[in-house]
Design a protein around this motif. Structure first.
Motif, PDB file in Angstrom:
ATOM      1  N   UNK A  85       5.105  26.684  -9.656  1.00  0.00           N
ATOM      2  CA  UNK A  85       5.239  25.238  -9.527  1.00  0.00           C
ATOM      3  C   UNK A  85       6.597  24.831  -8.986  1.00  0.00           C
ATOM      4  N   UNK A  86       7.653  25.489  -9.473  1.00  0.00           N
ATOM      5  CA  UNK A  86       8.991  25.175  -8.979  1.00  0.00           C
ATOM      6  C   UNK A  86       9.140  25.495  -7.500  1.00  0.00           C
ATOM      7  N   UNK A  87       8.380  26.479  -7.023  1.00  0.00           N
ATOM      8  CA  UNK A  87       8.430  26.848  -5.605  1.00  0.00           C
ATOM      9  C   UNK A  87       7.632  25.878  -4.737  1.00  0.00           C
ATOM     10  N   UNK A  88       6.465  25.465  -5.215  1.00  0.00           N
ATOM     11  CA  UNK A  88       5.560  24.695  -4.365  1.00  0.00           C
ATOM     12  C   UNK A  88       5.727  23.188  -4.454  1.00  0.00           C
ATOM     13  N   UNK A  89       5.995  22.652  -5.633  1.00  0.00           N
ATOM     14  CA  UNK A  89       5.985  21.196  -5.801  1.00  0.00           C
ATOM     15  C   UNK A  89       7.019  20.485  -4.932  1.00  0.00           C
ATOM     16  N   UNK A  90       8.284  20.919  -4.893  1.00  0.00           N
ATOM     17  CA  UNK A  90       9.232  20.206  -4.029  1.00  0.00           C
ATOM     18  C   UNK A  90       8.808  20.197  -2.559  1.00  0.00           C
ATOM     19  N   UNK A  91       8.324  21.326  -2.062  1.00  0.00           N
ATOM     20  CA  UNK A  91       7.930  21.417  -0.658  1.00  0.00           C
ATOM     21  C   UNK A  91       6.730  20.523  -0.376  1.00  0.00           C
ATOM     22  N   UNK A  92       5.695  20.643  -1.189  1.00  0.00           N
ATOM     23  CA  UNK A  92       4.476  19.867  -0.939  1.00  0.00           C
ATOM     24  C   UNK A  92       4.691  18.382  -1.166  1.00  0.00           C
ATOM     25  N   UNK A  93       5.561  18.026  -2.105  1.00  0.00           N
ATOM     26  CA  UNK A  93       5.841  16.607  -2.352  1.00  0.00           C
ATOM     27  C   UNK A  93       6.499  15.968  -1.136  1.00  0.00           C
ATOM     28  N   UNK A  94       7.478  16.652  -0.572  1.00  0.00           N
ATOM     29  CA  UNK A  94       8.159  16.120   0.618  1.00  0.00           C
ATOM     30  C   UNK A  94       7.197  16.045   1.798  1.00  0.00           C
TER      31      UNK A  94
ATOM     32  N   UNK B   8       0.818  -1.213   0.000  1.00  0.00           N
ATOM     33  CA  UNK B   8       0.000   0.000   0.000  1.00  0.00           C
ATOM     34  C   UNK B   8       0.851   1.263   0.000  1.00  0.00           C
ATOM     35  N   UNK B   9       1.910   1.276   0.801  1.00  0.00           N
ATOM     36  CA  UNK B   9       2.743   2.473   0.891  1.00  0.00           C
ATOM     37  C   UNK B   9       3.347   2.857  -0.440  1.00  0.00           C
ATOM     38  N   UNK B  10       3.841   1.873  -1.178  1.00  0.00           N
ATOM     39  CA  UNK B  10       4.456   2.152  -2.481  1.00  0.00           C
ATOM     40  C   UNK B  10       3.431   2.693  -3.462  1.00  0.00           C
ATOM     41  N   UNK B  11       2.245   2.094  -3.477  1.00  0.00           N
ATOM     42  CA  UNK B  11       1.189   2.541  -4.389  1.00  0.00           C
ATOM     43  C   UNK B  11       0.783   3.978  -4.080  1.00  0.00           C
ATOM     44  N   UNK B  12       0.595   4.290  -2.796  1.00  0.00           N
ATOM     45  CA  UNK B  12       0.159   5.635  -2.434  1.00  0.00           C
ATOM     46  C   UNK B  12       1.270   6.665  -2.621  1.00  0.00           C
ATOM     47  N   UNK B  13       2.524   6.252  -2.510  1.00  0.00           N
ATOM     48  CA  UNK B  13       3.628   7.178  -2.792  1.00  0.00           C
ATOM     49  C   UNK B  13       3.633   7.571  -4.268  1.00  0.00           C
ATOM     50  N   UNK B  14       3.377   6.602  -5.133  1.00  0.00           N
ATOM     51  CA  UNK B  14       3.244   6.916  -6.565  1.00  0.00           C
ATOM     52  C   UNK B  14       2.078   7.870  -6.781  1.00  0.00           C
ATOM     53  N   UNK B  15       0.982   7.647  -6.070  1.00  0.00           N
ATOM     54  CA  UNK B  15      -0.182   8.525  -6.202  1.00  0.00           C
ATOM     55  C   UNK B  15       0.160   9.952  -5.789  1.00  0.00           C
ATOM     56  N   UNK B  16       0.906  10.105  -4.717  1.00  0.00           N
ATOM     57  CA  UNK B  16       1.340  11.439  -4.289  1.00  0.00           C
ATOM     58  C   UNK B  16       2.100  12.126  -5.423  1.00  0.00           C
ATOM     59  N   UNK B  17       2.989  11.380  -6.064  1.00  0.00           N
ATOM     60  CA  UNK B  17       3.782  11.971  -7.139  1.00  0.00           C
ATOM     61  C   UNK B  17       2.961  12.394  -8.333  1.00  0.00           C
ATOM     62  N   UNK B  18       2.012  11.540  -8.763  1.00  0.00           N
ATOM     63  CA  UNK B  18       1.244  11.866  -9.967  1.00  0.00           C
ATOM     64  C   UNK B  18       0.146  12.886  -9.696  1.00  0.00           C
ATOM     65  N   UNK B  19      -0.225  13.092  -8.429  1.00  0.00           N
ATOM     66  CA  UNK B  19      -1.236  14.108  -8.122  1.00  0.00           C
ATOM     67  C   UNK B  19      -0.621  15.475  -7.842  1.00  0.00           C
ATOM     68  N   UNK B  20       0.500  15.525  -7.148  1.00  0.00           N
ATOM     69  CA  UNK B  20       1.130  16.802  -6.822  1.00  0.00           C
ATOM     70  C   UNK B  20       2.065  17.265  -7.932  1.00  0.00           C
ATOM     71  N   UNK B  21       2.772  16.341  -8.549  1.00  0.00           N
ATOM     72  CA  UNK B  21       3.740  16.678  -9.590  1.00  0.00           C
ATOM     73  C   UNK B  21       3.196  17.537 -10.710  1.00  0.00           C
ATOM     74  N   UNK B  22       1.944  17.320 -11.170  1.00  0.00           N
ATOM     75  CA  UNK B  22       1.426  18.119 -12.287  1.00  0.00           C
ATOM     76  C   UNK B  22       1.323  19.611 -12.033  1.00  0.00           C
ATOM     77  N   UNK B  23       1.478  20.063 -10.796  1.00  0.00           N
ATOM     78  CA  UNK B  23       1.489  21.513 -10.553  1.00  0.00           C
ATOM     79  C   UNK B  23       2.751  22.172 -11.102  1.00  0.00           C
ATOM     80  N   UNK B  24       3.667  21.351 -11.622  1.00  0.00           N
ATOM     81  CA  UNK B  24       4.918  21.901 -12.135  1.00  0.00           C
ATOM     82  C   UNK B  24       4.800  22.367 -13.582  1.00  0.00           C
TER      83      UNK B  24
END
Length: 417
Positions: free
Chosen positions: A394-403, A347-363
Motif C-alpha cells: 500500500x505504501x508503494x502503490x497509493x501515493x503513485x496511483x493517487x497522484x 464537481x471537481x472537488x467532489x470527485x477529488x474527494x472520491x478519488x481519495x476515499x476509493x484509492x486511499x483504503x489500499x493503504x
C-alpha cells in the motif's frame, strides 16, 4: 458529561474498535467490541439517541446492499460460476505467470466496475485462490490484486462503489458524465497498479504455473450470467432513480435463490449464514461511533484542512485529506463527512474527494469495508494475509496511483468541462 470527556471517550472507542478489527484475535467477530463501544459513546453523551438512530438509518441501505451481495456471492458460488472463471484463468495462464496476473487484473477490474467492489471481494477472490492452488503458484500476487482493484478500480461507474453513489448525488452530474470524467483516472490507476504489483511480487511471479489435472472442466452457468447482467442493469436503473442499489441486488438474490433452492444447489441455512449478520452489526456500530467522533470535533478539524478551488494542487490536496481520513475512520464515514464540506466547490472537488476515499483504503485494512471483508474471506479460506505485505504494498502503490488519478481527473475536467 463534559464535551471534553465525551470527545476522548469517542476517540478511544473508535481506536479500540479499529485495532480489534485489524487484529481480530481468535477470529472473534468485530461486533463483540463494536457493540459495547457504541453503547459507551451513547452512555457518555458523545452522541444522542436521535442522532444515533439517524446514522443507523443512513447506513441501512449500505448494510442492505452488502447483505444482498454476500448472499448473491454464495448463490453464484453454489452455481459454480466462479469455479468456471477460475478454471478459465488457469487454462489461460498455464505456463505464463505474467499473463495469469494480467488475466486476474482484467477480470477483477471488470467485476469491480460492473458488479461493485464487494463482488470482487466476495465472488472473485475465492475463485482466484482456487486457481492459484490448481496452478501450484503463490496466491498472494493475485489475491492482493483483487483487494487493490476492489478499491481503485471502483472509480469508473456510479454503481461500482456506494461512495460513488453518494458522490454522484453531491456532484449533480449524470451517470454518463460521471463515467466520462472518471474513465481516464481509472485507466491510469489500473495500469499503474499492474506495473507496481508485478514488480513487488516478482519473486512469486517467477514460479511457472503447472496446472493440476481436473476430472472435468466446470460448465459456465449461463442462467447465472443472465441474471447478473440483469442485476447490473438494475444497479444502473436504481442509481438513476435515486433508489438504493440494494433493491436491484435483492431482486437478483430472489431470482437466483428460488432456482438454486429448487435445484438443491443451495440450502436455506447456508444462505442465512452467508448474510454475515455479525459483520453487518459491526458496520452499523462503527457508523454510530464515527458519527460521535465527527460530532465532537473531527468534522470541524477536517474542514480546516480542505483547500479551495479546482486547480491541480487543490484537487490533489482534497484527495490526500480524503485518503488520510478514510484510513482513520473508514472510507464510507469519511465521504459522508467530507461531501457536505466540498459540494459547493463543484464537481471537481467532489470527485477529488472520491478519488481519495476509493484509492486511499489500499493503504490499511481499516480504510474500507471491502478491504476488511477481503481479509475476512482469506481467513475463512485458511490463507490469512500478512499485515506487513499489505502495508508495504500500500505504501508503494497509493501515493503513485493517487497522484495519477488526480492528474487524470484534472485533465478530464479541462477537456470535458
Amino acid at each position: 458529561m463534559s464535551s471534553g470527556v465525551a470527545e476522548v471517550v469517542a476517540l478511544a472507542a473508535l481506536l479500540a474498535v479499529l485495532v480489534f478489527a485489524v487484529v481480530r484475535p481468535l477470529r472473534v467477530s468485530e461486533s463483540v467490541v463494536a457493540i459495547p463501544a457504541a453503547g459507551l459513546v451513547l452512555a457518555v453523551g458523545a452522541i444522542s439517541v436521535p442522532d444515533a438512530l439517524n446514522e443507523l438509518g443512513r447506513l441501512a441501505p449500505v448494510v442492505g446492499f452488502l447483505a444482498a451481495v454476500l448472499v448473491l456471492g454464495r448463490l453464484c458460488e453454489d452455481a459454480g460460476l466462479f469455479r468456471a472463471a477460475g478454471s478459465w484463468l488457469a487454462r489461460a495462464g498455464a505456463g505464463r505467470p505474467q499473463v495469469l496476473l494480467l488475466g486476474v487484473f482484467g477480470i477483477a477490474t471488470a467485476t469491480t466496475a460492473l458488479l461493485s467492489l464487494d463482488a470482487t471481494v466476495v465472488l472473485l477472490t475465492p475463485a482466484v485462490l482456487a486457481m492459484a492452488r490448481r496452478l501450484r503458484v503463490p496466491a498472494s500476487p493475485h489475491t492482493h490484486a483483487c483487494a487493490h482493484l476492489a478499491n481503485s478500480a471502483s472509480l469508473l461507474l456510479p454503481v461500482s462503489n456506494l461512495t460513488n453513489l453518494l458522490a454522484l448525488s453531491a456532484s449533480g452530474v449524470s451517470f454518463l458524465r460521471f463515467t466520462a470524467l472518471m474513465a481516464l483516472p481509472t485507466v491510469l490507476v489500473v495500469a499503474a497498479e499492474y506495473v507496481l504489483l508485478r514488480r513487488f511480487f516478482a519473486r512469486d511471479l517467477a514460479v511457472a504455473p503447472t496446472p493440476a489435472p481436473e476430472d472435468h472442466e466446470p460448465r459456465v452457468p449461463t442462467f447465472v450470467l443472465v441474471v447478473l447482467a440483469g442485476t447490473l442493469a438494475g444497479f444502473a436503473g436504481t442509481s438513476l432513480l435515486g433508489w438504493s442499489p440494494a433493491w436491484a441486488a435483492l431482486a437478483g438474490v430472489v431470482v437466483l435463490g428460488v432456482r438454486s433452492l429448487r435445484l438443491r444447489q443451495s440450502t436455506v441455512s447456508g444462505l442465512a449464514r452467508s448474510v454475515g449478520v455479525p459483520f453487518l452489526v459491526f458496520v452499523l456500530a462503527l457508523g454510530v461511533i464515527v458519527r460521535a467522533v465527527v460530532d465532537n470535533g473531527l468534522g470541524e478539524a477536517a474542514g480546516t484542512l480542505l483547500p479551495d478551488g479546482t486547480s491541480l494542487p487543490a484537487l490533489l490536496g482534497l484527495a490526500v485529506v480524503a485518503a488520510v481520513l478514510a484510513n482513520l475512520v473508514n472510507n464510507l464515514p469519511a465521504v459522508l463527512m467530507l461531501l457536505p464540506l466540498v459540494a459547493s466547490g463543484g464537481t471537481g472537488a467532489v470527485l477529488a474527494v472520491l478519488v481519495g476515499v476509493n484509492i486511499g483504503p489500499n493503504l490499511t485494512y481499516v480504510g474500507s469495508l471491502a478491504t476488511l471483508l477481503w481479509r475476512r474471506v482469506l481467513h475463512e479460506h485458511d490463507v490469512p494475509p500478512r499485515l506487513r505485505t499489505f502495508s508495504v504494498l500500500g505504501a508503494l502503490t497509493v501515493p503513485v496511483t493517487l497522484v495519477l488519478a488526480v492528474v487524470g481527473l484534472w485533465a478530464s475536467l479541462r477537456v470535458i468541462g
